[in-house]
Scaffold this active site. Structure first.
Site, PDB file in Angstrom:
ATOM      1  N   SER A  46       3.697   5.271  -3.313  1.00 43.48           N
ATOM      2  CA  SER A  46       3.921   5.381  -1.891  1.00 43.48           C
ATOM      3  C   SER A  46       5.184   4.702  -1.400  1.00 43.48           C
ATOM      4  O   SER A  46       5.637   4.955  -0.289  1.00 43.48           O
ATOM      5  CB  SER A  46       2.721   4.780  -1.145  1.00 43.48           C
ATOM      6  OG  SER A  46       2.652   3.385  -1.391  1.00 43.48           O
ATOM      7  N   LYS A  54       9.685  -2.328   2.928  1.00 39.94           N
ATOM      8  CA  LYS A  54       8.701  -1.253   3.134  1.00 39.94           C
ATOM      9  C   LYS A  54       8.031  -1.444   4.497  1.00 39.94           C
ATOM     10  O   LYS A  54       7.675  -2.566   4.869  1.00 39.94           O
ATOM     11  CB  LYS A  54       7.665  -1.295   2.000  1.00 39.94           C
ATOM     12  CG  LYS A  54       6.693  -0.115   1.987  1.00 39.94           C
ATOM     13  CD  LYS A  54       5.801  -0.148   0.735  1.00 39.94           C
ATOM     14  CE  LYS A  54       4.823   1.014   0.687  1.00 39.94           C
ATOM     15  NZ  LYS A  54       3.984   0.995  -0.536  1.00 39.94           N
ATOM     16  N   SER A  76       2.360   2.218  -6.807  1.00 42.34           N
ATOM     17  CA  SER A  76       3.319   2.591  -5.758  1.00 42.34           C
ATOM     18  C   SER A  76       4.687   1.939  -5.822  1.00 42.34           C
ATOM     19  O   SER A  76       5.584   2.321  -5.082  1.00 42.34           O
ATOM     20  CB  SER A  76       2.732   2.319  -4.388  1.00 42.34           C
ATOM     21  OG  SER A  76       1.893   3.387  -4.033  1.00 42.34           O
TER      22      SER A  76
HETATM   23  N1  GLN Z   1      -0.935   6.768  -5.591  1.00 42.20           N
HETATM   24  C1  GLN Z   1      -2.001   5.816  -5.430  1.00 42.20           C
HETATM   25  C2  GLN Z   1      -2.787   6.147  -4.192  1.00 42.20           C
HETATM   26  O1  GLN Z   1      -2.516   7.121  -3.622  1.00 42.20           O
HETATM   27  C3  GLN Z   1      -1.444   4.429  -5.378  1.00 42.20           C
HETATM   28  C4  GLN Z   1      -0.866   4.068  -4.082  1.00 42.20           C
HETATM   29  C5  GLN Z   1      -0.325   2.678  -4.040  1.00 42.20           C
HETATM   30  O2  GLN Z   1      -0.079   2.057  -5.076  1.00 42.20           O
HETATM   31  N2  GLN Z   1      -0.162   2.164  -2.832  1.00 42.20           N
HETATM   32  O3  GLN Z   1      -3.668   5.467  -3.801  1.00 42.20           O
END
Ligand code: GLN
Length: 478
Positions: A154, A79, A178
């Protein structure tokens, strides 16, 4: 293509039997990326030179019959919020568009020591803020099962790369879901270990008390192996756990007779789509047949988890992102007349809308007049959520639920309404609030043939049990 469809375990066998060389495996992977990634958008950049050099080292070891480290020779996508010296690390943000890290993240260093050919840096929502990978400053990621659907976020690039055979395994980060959400939407396995199990050193921070790095893979055994390759204490991360890492591979294939599984009532209720519920119920039946004891449990405070998360996560993000000011890293505005203007213009031009929204929310929650009302309250409630889970875990070994109430949604369909987007994470966020290990494993398909994921949450530090539970389900559903 047959080779790329194999799991890491199978590819390793093929390497050791000299049916294929590590170099061929990496070259095939790059061919697949070249053919497909224009459509998918999983990668921000490729690290070809490093991958090829590493594959050659693996082949030399095999030729000399030397022992191969864990995951050696297996093409991996990293990532793009994890530092790697051989590439840019952008966090999919304009503000870091040309940033090259002078050091490797601890996970990157471990992968390099294990001779893992990292093939590229995977696309993500900017600074890991999002649930659909539509917030990348560069390009969206599309779901390999249906190009009109989101891959989840994400870590959408990390998940899509594995689902599209553009990598065999990958690493993502999980702050509120995410890793698990994109794993679920893309039909693969994704695992968030206990908070502190994997070093965050060199991971670009979003919300430091919630962030955790973890693996994606096509089968549970792959994620167990990759987890073992990256877990462990790191003195460079003050929140890293100074505890021995239990070898999860030892018990992975043991049966689950008598395992006590709690089904989270609130996450099987209203709002869960029929197809998702059907797949989850089928998993429950399967677990019964495997000899597990199923019990319905209730977590009454779960409904507050999204509210708590969006105070705590945004508060921490507003502080973490203060460092991007045009002085130390990346982008700087071209036309500032004085220092203050340089800061404000750099940030206004460098950050995307969602990131700005989070910084504003977090700054507000931490401001002196509102700190007690919001931030402090959220932290107190976070403790109560943990108590809820502790109570439930007195009677069960693991908890299960759908990873998400729905399957992957259409690109663009939730962009206008940030709240609807935030609700996507209702099932995943509480594991981050309490630091617990949790994974998502495929458990079926909906009527449009989009994958459904089952979430398994474990007690803190009990990675071994959830991986075993996932392995047993995977084998039974085959
Ligand atoms: N969808 C969540 C957010 O927007 C979690 C994101 C994540 O786990 N990095 O913050």
């Amino acid at each position: 293509m047959e080779l790329l469809k194999k799991t890491a375990v199978e590819q390793r066998k093929a390497l050791l039997n000299k049916e294929v060389s590590a170099l061929e495996l990496v070259e095939e992977t790059f061919k697949q990326i070249e053919n497909l990634d224009d459509k998918i958008g999983a990668y921000n950049s490729l690290t070809k030179e490093y991958a090829i050099e590493t594959a050659k080292k693996v082949d030399e070891k095999i030729a000399k019959n030397e022992e191969l480290p864990l995951m050696a020779g297996i093409p991996l996508a990293l990532k793009d919020n994890m530092n790697m010296t051989d590439s840019k690390t952008t966090a999919s943000s304009k503000i870091l568009e040309n940033f090259v890290s002078p050091f490797d993240a601890t996970v990157t260093k471990k992968l390099k020591e294990n001779l893992v050919p990292i093939v590229g840096k995977a696309n993500l929502d900017e600074f890991a803020m999002g649930s659909s990978n539509e917030n990348s400053a560069f390009k969206i990621v599309r779901n390999p099962h249906n190009l009109n659907k989101v891959p989840g976020g994400s870590s959408g690039g990390s998940a899509a790369s594995v689902a599209a055979y553009e990598a065999t395994v990958s690493l993502g980060s999980d702050t509120g879901g995410s890793i698990r959400l994109p794993a679920s939407f893309c039909g693969i396995n994704g695992f968030k270990p206990t908070y502190g199990r994997v070093s965050r050193y060199g991971l670009i921070a979003f919300a430091s008390s919630l962030d955790q790095i973890g693996p994606f893979g096509r089968c549970v055994e792959d994620i167990a192996d990759l987890y073992m390759a990256i877990a462990g204490h790191d003195e460079k991360d003050s929140t890293s756990l100074n505890l021995e890492v239990e070898d999860v591979r030892k018990t992975l294939k043991d049966d689950i007779k008598g395992l006590k599984i709690g089904v989270i009532k609130e996450l099987m209720a209203e709002g869960v789509s029929d197809d998702v519920r059907k797949s989850a119920e089928n998993s429950i039946e399967t677990y019964k047949k495997l000899g597990a004891q199923i019990k319905e449990v209730s977590l009454p405070l779960l409904k507050y988890s999204i509210g708590i998360y969006y105070i705590v996560a945004t508060a921490e993000a507003s502080s973490n992102l203060a460092r991007f000011d045009g002085v130390k890293y990346g982008y700087r505005t071209k036309d500032a007349q004085n220092l203050l203007e340089m800061y404000t213009k750099t940030r206004a031009e460098g950050f995307g809308d969602e990131v700005k929204r989070r910084i504003m929310l977090g700054t507000y929650a931490l401001s002196s007049g509102y700190y007690d009302a919001y931030y402090k309250k959220a932290q107190q409630l976070r403790r109560l959520v943990k108590n809820d889970f502790d109570n439930v875990f007195k009677d069960v070994d693991v908890l299960i639920s759908p990873t998400c109430p729905t399957t992957a949604f259409d690109i663009g369909s939730r962009n206008e309404d940030p709240l609807a987007m935030y609700l996507t994470d209702i099932a995943t966020i509480s594991a981050n609030l309490i630091g617990a290990p949790a994974l998502s494993t495929p458990c079926g398909f909906d009527s449009e043939k989009m994958p459904v994921g089952l979430q398994i949450i474990g007690k803190n530090l009990d990675e071994a049990t959830i991986l075993r539970a996932a392995y047993n389900l995977e084998q039974a559903l085959k």
